[in-house]
Design a protein around this motif. Structure first.
Motif, mmCIF file in Angstrom:
data_model
loop_
_atom_site.group_PDB
_atom_site.id
_atom_site.type_symbol
_atom_site.label_atom_id
_atom_site.label_comp_id
_atom_site.label_asym_id
_atom_site.label_seq_id
_atom_site.Cartn_x
_atom_site.Cartn_y
_atom_site.Cartn_z
ATOM 1 N N UNK A 1 33.762 50.129 33.787
ATOM 2 C CA UNK A 1 32.881 49.804 32.669
ATOM 3 C C UNK A 1 33.455 48.595 31.939
ATOM 4 N N UNK A 2 32.551 47.746 31.429
ATOM 5 C CA UNK A 2 32.999 46.551 30.737
ATOM 6 C C UNK A 2 32.096 46.213 29.570
ATOM 7 N N UNK A 3 32.603 45.361 28.686
ATOM 8 C CA UNK A 3 31.833 44.897 27.525
ATOM 9 C C UNK A 3 32.052 43.395 27.341
ATOM 10 N N UNK A 4 31.652 42.578 28.319
ATOM 11 C CA UNK A 4 31.841 41.137 28.163
ATOM 12 C C UNK A 4 30.990 40.576 27.042
ATOM 13 N N UNK A 5 31.462 39.486 26.459
ATOM 14 C CA UNK A 5 30.693 38.815 25.411
ATOM 15 C C UNK A 5 29.547 37.998 25.990
ATOM 16 N N UNK A 6 29.649 37.638 27.271
ATOM 17 C CA UNK A 6 28.641 36.770 27.868
ATOM 18 C C UNK A 6 28.720 36.897 29.384
ATOM 19 N N UNK A 7 27.576 37.067 30.009
ATOM 20 C CA UNK A 7 27.487 37.067 31.470
ATOM 21 C C UNK A 7 26.656 35.862 31.877
ATOM 22 N N UNK A 8 27.255 34.968 32.634
ATOM 23 C CA UNK A 8 26.571 33.771 33.117
ATOM 24 C C UNK A 8 26.124 34.009 34.551
ATOM 25 N N UNK A 9 24.873 33.611 34.852
ATOM 26 C CA UNK A 9 24.324 33.853 36.182
ATOM 27 C C UNK A 9 23.838 32.531 36.789
ATOM 28 N N UNK A 10 24.755 31.698 37.264
ATOM 29 C CA UNK A 10 24.371 30.411 37.849
ATOM 30 C C UNK A 10 23.586 30.606 39.131
ATOM 31 N N UNK A 11 22.798 29.592 39.478
ATOM 32 C CA UNK A 11 21.978 29.655 40.675
ATOM 33 C C UNK A 11 22.397 28.695 41.765
ATOM 34 N N UNK A 12 23.197 27.681 41.413
ATOM 35 C CA UNK A 12 23.663 26.684 42.385
ATOM 36 C C UNK A 12 25.099 26.318 42.030
ATOM 37 N N UNK A 13 25.764 25.632 42.954
ATOM 38 C CA UNK A 13 27.171 25.299 42.754
ATOM 39 C C UNK A 13 27.390 24.450 41.507
ATOM 40 N N UNK A 14 26.473 23.514 41.231
ATOM 41 C CA UNK A 14 26.633 22.672 40.043
ATOM 42 C C UNK A 14 26.627 23.502 38.770
ATOM 43 N N UNK A 15 25.827 24.570 38.742
ATOM 44 C CA UNK A 15 25.824 25.445 37.565
ATOM 45 C C UNK A 15 27.105 26.270 37.494
ATOM 46 N N UNK A 16 27.681 26.619 38.639
ATOM 47 C CA UNK A 16 28.989 27.278 38.629
ATOM 48 C C UNK A 16 30.029 26.345 38.014
ATOM 49 N N UNK A 17 29.963 25.079 38.386
ATOM 50 C CA UNK A 17 30.894 24.102 37.811
ATOM 51 C C UNK A 17 30.729 24.020 36.294
ATOM 52 N N UNK A 18 29.481 24.013 35.833
ATOM 53 C CA UNK A 18 29.227 24.002 34.390
ATOM 54 C C UNK A 18 29.771 25.273 33.736
ATOM 55 N N UNK A 19 29.616 26.399 34.419
ATOM 56 C CA UNK A 19 30.082 27.669 33.863
ATOM 57 C C UNK A 19 31.602 27.677 33.720
ATOM 58 N N UNK A 20 32.293 27.163 34.713
ATOM 59 C CA UNK A 20 33.760 27.104 34.628
ATOM 60 C C UNK A 20 34.179 26.165 33.505
ATOM 61 N N UNK A 21 33.516 25.017 33.422
ATOM 62 C CA UNK A 21 33.842 24.046 32.374
ATOM 63 C C UNK A 21 33.626 24.670 30.993
#
Length: 760
Positions: free
Chosen positions: A350-370
């Motif tokens: 079980x978890x309680x993250x403050x934010x869950x990001x759901x990228x759709x392409x690699x560029x959005x993953x890069x934005x999420x990491x940044x």
């Protein structure tokens, strides 16, 4: 009025004429094919010249793949809100989140009364609409099991069961023109959907202000309400003749201030003209998007939040939610969001993250990491969320959830080359590869995500015949800690390619994998239920038979503690459809102990690992221990017998490896354990962890190494069990090169070597 920062939408308002229904549907299909976002239809149930709008919406949704659909707007007095809530959620689920709810208080009251509806005054219409919105939202809220009850003046529900929850947060867009309706839009709706030609008194500037005031009075941010606009008196011409009566460039010039100065973000044209629809999609929409993006970048307009005030109130202090790039914000999940319960937990933890990001392409993953690197909170990465180690969620941090990146492709059937994205589930991979006669070893549970398993090792039902999953990876796409998107293979970043095959979670987010699959159609499967009172004897007999068996046979054995004593379940999989050979390999196992049940059959591999699509809510055993065995000796079996007869350990599972797994040289991948024949895992309840550790300490002298993903402890001393000395030293050097700041530190974090200077 300001620019509220919403993503731009473009759509059509199509006349639902019953005289030519095929043309109506064709215009909707053209709307999608041309690249527009939304098809809408007016709703006048009392008009026999029109198709029923709800039936039409359902039909169009089934005939399209990407297009959003909405009424413009639904006639509430003839569509009771309790039933409408069920219908809306159902259509949204069936269309995979492509329904929006345009809603109106009612007009043309003679027609409404003629169909049995009740005539309302303007004031009553506003009150009825407010009650309806409360019922709709209450019915969609499945976070509570309490019955929905409302005693309204116009709509009452004495005790309605909630649900189903729609596939996405359905927007409620109100067709509103008068001050009270505009105030209600600001206070309770998600969008305002008027027609430009009807905006006279109040005009659109005053109407927008009244919506803002209604929002602020209700404690909402006015940016939460999207402003949409129907446009009817439009045409394309070589020379300008008036507002939206000219060439596409003129349209862009005239619509741009409506976005930047008045806050409109969706434009819907009301002309059943294929040529006009195509030009609007191909020449106006992209140019306006580009112009708006350029101005927003120059002025720094933040992306709009569509979250209700109750969600905004739960935001974690110190996390800059408004800094999210729009593409990430559109699919992000926060505490209080409808999807939060489905996104917060893993299968085990079980978890309680403050934010869950759901990228759709690699560029959005890069934005999420940044973005995540700038927030100073824990960062977890999730592919499928089943991982036994439980590290794909956290408390108070950010989760990068890769579930939207789930494609499965056969790139080259002759070479058996496939491409998998990390959010795909292995059961779905098996199902999509089956028509091609291909398969890939993938654990024993179809809901497991590709990303975690295929970067750790991958001990599956086909392992002794074909090896680990990582042994078939020939290339990968990975986003590193500095947000670079790299292709890694034997010729490109070979050191990183080596590292992600066994320790992938430490080096970035793998966004795609290319693997060489193998020819597998049907497999022979036997399931045995065995009395495990003689646990030690059962284990040694089973293990000896496994080691003597042909490579085509792999087996998993699970021992469960029950009130009547230990019971074992044995799964035997023969990787081939030669019935005689399979029978010869499987038959000896019926003598491993007293059988309580048995069955055997030939089945497609995809059937064996079919995904159950279980909802993840931390329902698993949170504490597990993992180790590897060369052989199950009498001494090791005695230790495991003591463990399972103690009543203090819930389950133990042993998986066969060896065979093709051990054909690979230890230094070939970051998974170096290439001489052991068995992987063992034990699990228990949190209150009995100390007992588990005591029994595990007794077994520990017989173990050599660890399978990383089955261990929940994160003691740094365990690193050398997962990664032997030379392997760990090499991993630390590569870690210093690609993740010197240890951004990816949740999954058995490997400390970067201190004497390596990163090269860029």
């Amino acid at each position: 009025m300001p620019d509220y920062g919403h993503e731009l939408l473009f759509g059509t308002f199509i006349t639902p004429g019953a005289d030519d229904p095929d043309r109506v549907v064709a215009l909707a299909e053209l709307t999608e094919a041309a690249g527009l976002d939304l098809a809408t239809f007016q709703d006048h149930p009392y008009n026999p010249g029109f198709l029923d709008t709800w039936t039409l919406l359902s039909w169009v949704a089934s005939r399209t793949q990407r297009l959003r659909v909405s009424a413009n707007v639904l006639n509430l007095p003839l569509r009771p809100p309790a039933v409408l809530a069920r219908a809306a959620a159902s259509l949204d689920l069936l269309s995979k989140g492509r329904f929006e709810l345009g809603l109106g208080a009612g007009a043309m009251w003679d027609g409404i009364e003629g169909m049995g509806g009740r005539r309302l005054t303007p004031g009553q219409g506003v009150q009825a609409l407010r009650e309806a919105i409360d019922i709709l939202r209450g019915a969609w809220d499945t976070s509570t099991r309490a019955l929905l009850r409302q005693d309204g003046k116009h709509y009452s529900v004495p005790g309605m069961r909630r649900g189903p929850a729609p596939a996405h947060d359905i927007g409620i867009w109100l067709g509103a023109y008068k001050p009270k309706m505009l105030e209600l839009t600001g206070a309770a709706a998600d969008g305002w959907l008027p027609t430009l030609e009807y905006l006279q008194s109040p005009d659109r500037f005053t109407a927008n202000r009244l919506i803002d005031e209604g929002a602020e009075k209700a404690g909402r941010d006015p940016r939460q309400i999207r402003r949409l606009l129907n446009l009817f008196q439009v045409d394309f011409a070589a020379a300008g003749r008036g507002f939206l009566q000219g060439p596409p460039g003129q349209w862009v010039e005239q619509l741009l201030p409506m976005v930047l100065d008045e806050g409109f973000s969706a434009f819907i044209i009301g002309r059943d003209d294929p040529r006009l629809i195509q030009m609007f999609a191909q020449e106006v929409a992209p140019a306006l998007r580009e112009a708006v993006a350029r101005e927003r970048a120059r002025t720094g307009v933040p992306a709009a939040s569509s979250r209700p005030a109750a969600v905004l109130a739960q935001r974690l202090p110190g996390l800059d939610y408004d800094a999210l790039p729009p593409a990430l914000a559109a699919h992000a999940v926060e505490p209080g969001d409808r999807d939060y319960e489905r996104a917060r937990h893993s299968y085990i933890r079980r978890g309680s993250p403050a934010l869950v990001l759901r990228p759709g392409v690699a560029a959005e993953v890069a934005d999420a990491i940044r973005y995540a690197r700038g927030q100073g909170v824990p960062l977890s990465v999730r592919s499928g969320g089943h991982g036994i180690s439980g590290r794909s969620t956290n408390d108070g941090g950010i989760v990068i959830d890769l579930s939207r990146m789930n494609s499965v492709q056969v790139l080259d059937r002759d070479r058996r080359l496939i491409r998998l994205e990390p959010g795909a589930r292995w059961g779905e991979v098996a199902r999509q590869l089956a028509p091609h006669g291909l398969a890939m070893s993938s654990g024993d549970y179809g809901d497991v995500g590709v990303g975690g398993l295929a970067t750790t090792a991958g001990i599956g039902y086909l392992a002794r015949r074909y090896g680990l999953t990582i042994d078939h990876v020939v290339a990968a796409e990975i986003v590193t800690a500095d947000s670079r998107i790299l292709r890694v293979d034997a010729g490109h970043h070979p050191d990183l390619f080596w590292a992600i095959r066994g320790a992938g979670g430490n080096f970035g987010v793998v966004t795609a994998l290319e693997l060489e699959a193998y020819e597998v159609a049907d497999v022979a499967v036997a399931q045995l239920t065995v009395d495990a009172d003689d646990t030690a004897g059962l284990l040694t007999r089973w293990a000896a038979l496994v080691e003597q068996a042909p490579r085509e046979l792999s087996s998993f054995l699970s021992v469960f503690g029950t009130a009547r004593g230990p019971m074992a379940r044995v799964t035997l999989v023969y990787a081939g459809d030669d019935v005689e050979s399979a029978q010869h390999a499987l038959t000896p196992f019926v003598d491993i102990g007293p059988l309580l049940g048995q069955q055997a059959q030939l089945m497609p591999y995809a059937t064996l690992v079919a995904p159950p699509h279980n909802r993840h809510h931390g329902q698993g055993l949170e504490d597990t221990r993992s180790g590897l065995l060369h052989h199950i000796t009498a001494e090791a079996a005695a230790s495991m017998r003591s463990m399972m007869h103690s009543g203090e350990v819930s389950v133990m599972q042993i998986r066969s490896v060896g065979g093709a797994v051990n054909d690979v040289e230890p230094e070939a991948t970051a998974y170096a354990h290439r001489s052991q024949n068995f992987s063992v895992i034990a699990a228990t309840d949190p209150e009995r962890v100390a007992h588990l550790d005591r029994h595990w300490a007794d077994l520990r002298p017989h173990l050599d190494g660890m399978y990383l993903s089955f261990e929940t402890r994160d003691d740094p001393k365990l690193l050398t069990e997962a990664f032997p000395g030379p392997t760990l030293s090499r991993l630390r050097r590569i870690k210093a090169e690609y993740d010197p700041d240890n951004v990816f530190n949740r999954n058995f974090p490997i400390p970067p070597a201190r004497d390596v200077v990163p090269q860029r």
